[in-house]
Design a protein around this motif. Structure first.
Motif, PDB file in Angstrom:
ATOM      1  N   GLN A  22       0.820  -1.200   0.000  1.00 35.61           N
ATOM      2  CA  GLN A  22       0.000   0.000   0.000  1.00 35.61           C
ATOM      3  C   GLN A  22       0.862   1.261   0.000  1.00 35.61           C
ATOM      4  O   GLN A  22       0.575   2.219  -0.717  1.00 35.61           O
ATOM      5  N   GLN A  23       1.930   1.241   0.779  1.00 35.11           N
ATOM      6  CA  GLN A  23       2.836   2.398   0.851  1.00 35.11           C
ATOM      7  C   GLN A  23       3.441   2.685  -0.534  1.00 35.11           C
ATOM      8  O   GLN A  23       3.505   3.834  -0.964  1.00 35.11           O
ATOM      9  N   PHE A  24       3.867   1.645  -1.228  1.00 39.40           N
ATOM     10  CA  PHE A  24       4.459   1.839  -2.550  1.00 39.40           C
ATOM     11  C   PHE A  24       3.413   2.259  -3.574  1.00 39.40           C
ATOM     12  O   PHE A  24       3.695   3.063  -4.463  1.00 39.40           O
ATOM     13  N   GLN A  25       2.199   1.741  -3.461  1.00 39.65           N
ATOM     14  CA  GLN A  25       1.132   2.168  -4.365  1.00 39.65           C
ATOM     15  C   GLN A  25       0.828   3.643  -4.174  1.00 39.65           C
ATOM     16  O   GLN A  25       0.692   4.385  -5.151  1.00 39.65           O
ATOM     17  N   GLN A  26       0.746   4.081  -2.926  1.00 36.63           N
ATOM     18  CA  GLN A  26       0.486   5.485  -2.634  1.00 36.63           C
ATOM     19  C   GLN A  26       1.642   6.370  -3.081  1.00 36.63           C
ATOM     20  O   GLN A  26       1.449   7.541  -3.368  1.00 36.63           O
ATOM     21  N   GLY A  27       2.844   5.803  -3.138  1.00 38.71           N
ATOM     22  CA  GLY A  27       4.019   6.546  -3.574  1.00 38.71           C
ATOM     23  C   GLY A  27       4.202   6.569  -5.083  1.00 38.71           C
ATOM     24  O   GLY A  27       5.227   7.029  -5.582  1.00 38.71           O
ATOM     25  N   GLY A  28       3.218   6.051  -5.815  1.00 39.17           N
ATOM     26  CA  GLY A  28       3.272   6.090  -7.268  1.00 39.17           C
ATOM     27  C   GLY A  28       4.058   4.957  -7.912  1.00 39.17           C
ATOM     28  O   GLY A  28       4.400   5.035  -9.092  1.00 39.17           O
ATOM     29  N   LEU A  29       4.338   3.903  -7.154  1.00 33.63           N
ATOM     30  CA  LEU A  29       5.115   2.785  -7.697  1.00 33.63           C
ATOM     31  C   LEU A  29       4.295   1.496  -7.740  1.00 33.63           C
ATOM     32  O   LEU A  29       4.802   0.404  -7.473  1.00 33.63           O
ATOM     33  N   SER A  30       3.030   1.626  -8.110  1.00 31.16           N
ATOM     34  CA  SER A  30       2.142   0.461  -8.169  1.00 31.16           C
ATOM     35  C   SER A  30       2.670  -0.616  -9.097  1.00 31.16           C
ATOM     36  O   SER A  30       2.642  -1.810  -8.771  1.00 31.16           O
ATOM     37  N   GLU A  31       3.141  -0.212 -10.270  1.00 32.47           N
ATOM     38  CA  GLU A  31       3.628  -1.185 -11.249  1.00 32.47           C
ATOM     39  C   GLU A  31       4.836  -1.949 -10.711  1.00 32.47           C
ATOM     40  O   GLU A  31       4.942  -3.164 -10.873  1.00 32.47           O
ATOM     41  N   VAL A  32       5.727  -1.240 -10.039  1.00 31.18           N
ATOM     42  CA  VAL A  32       6.936  -1.861  -9.498  1.00 31.18           C
ATOM     43  C   VAL A  32       6.582  -2.869  -8.417  1.00 31.18           C
ATOM     44  O   VAL A  32       6.988  -4.028  -8.470  1.00 31.18           O
ATOM     45  N   VAL A  33       5.793  -2.445  -7.430  1.00 29.72           N
ATOM     46  CA  VAL A  33       5.475  -3.342  -6.320  1.00 29.72           C
ATOM     47  C   VAL A  33       4.579  -4.492  -6.782  1.00 29.72           C
ATOM     48  O   VAL A  33       4.696  -5.614  -6.289  1.00 29.72           O
ATOM     49  N   SER A  34       3.722  -4.245  -7.753  1.00 28.64           N
ATOM     50  CA  SER A  34       2.886  -5.323  -8.294  1.00 28.64           C
ATOM     51  C   SER A  34       3.731  -6.399  -8.973  1.00 28.64           C
ATOM     52  O   SER A  34       3.389  -7.582  -8.936  1.00 28.64           O
TER      53      SER A  34
END
Length: 132
Positions: free
Chosen positions: A39-51
């Motif tokens: 969730q932290q990475f998604q909120q930080g604009g890195l959804s594609e990376v963390v996914s």
């Protein structure tokens, strides 16, 4: 003997891997487990990376600068202090190992529902799955 001493022994003295596991385990605990970190990475604009780490395909890389930007200086400084390294080195260590560890903690491409025993989960990876 502490858990991290035991982990270090299992790694055969590989201090870098042991330090990385300690750093990432600490980070996962701070963020509320894998789900909180995602969730932290998604909120930080890195959804594609963390996914990509959670999914079953290739893991995308993350830079130390992106780690700093998403997590902030507090968690990175905490990790640095625990490992006795600079914040820049801590961010670099986390960026190197975090994708692999999250990938292994989500083997079916699913984020665990609860934070659970993050240290236990991370330690179980040492059975050859992550470092073997």
């Amino acid at each position: 003997m502490s858990l991290f001493d035991q982990i270090g022994g299992l790694l055969g003295g590989n201090e870098q891997a042991g330090g990385a596991l300690q750093a990432v385990s600490s980070l996962l605990e701070q963020q509320g487990g894998v789900a909180g970190l995602v969730q932290q990475f998604q909120q930080g604009g890195l959804s594609e990376v963390v996914s990509s780490w959670v999914g079953t395909g290739q893991n995308l890389n993350i830079s130390p600068e992106q780690i700093q930007a998403v997590l902030g200086s507090g968690p990175v400084a905490d990790i640095a202090a625990k490992l006795g390294i600079s914040p820049a080195e801590a961010a670099s260590t986390v960026s190197q190992w975090l994708p692999q560890i999250v990938d292994k903690l989500t083997p079916n491409g699913q984020v665990p529902a609860e934070g659970g025993d993050v240290l236990g989960q991370a330690a179980s990876l040492l059975g050859g799955k992550l470092f073997g």
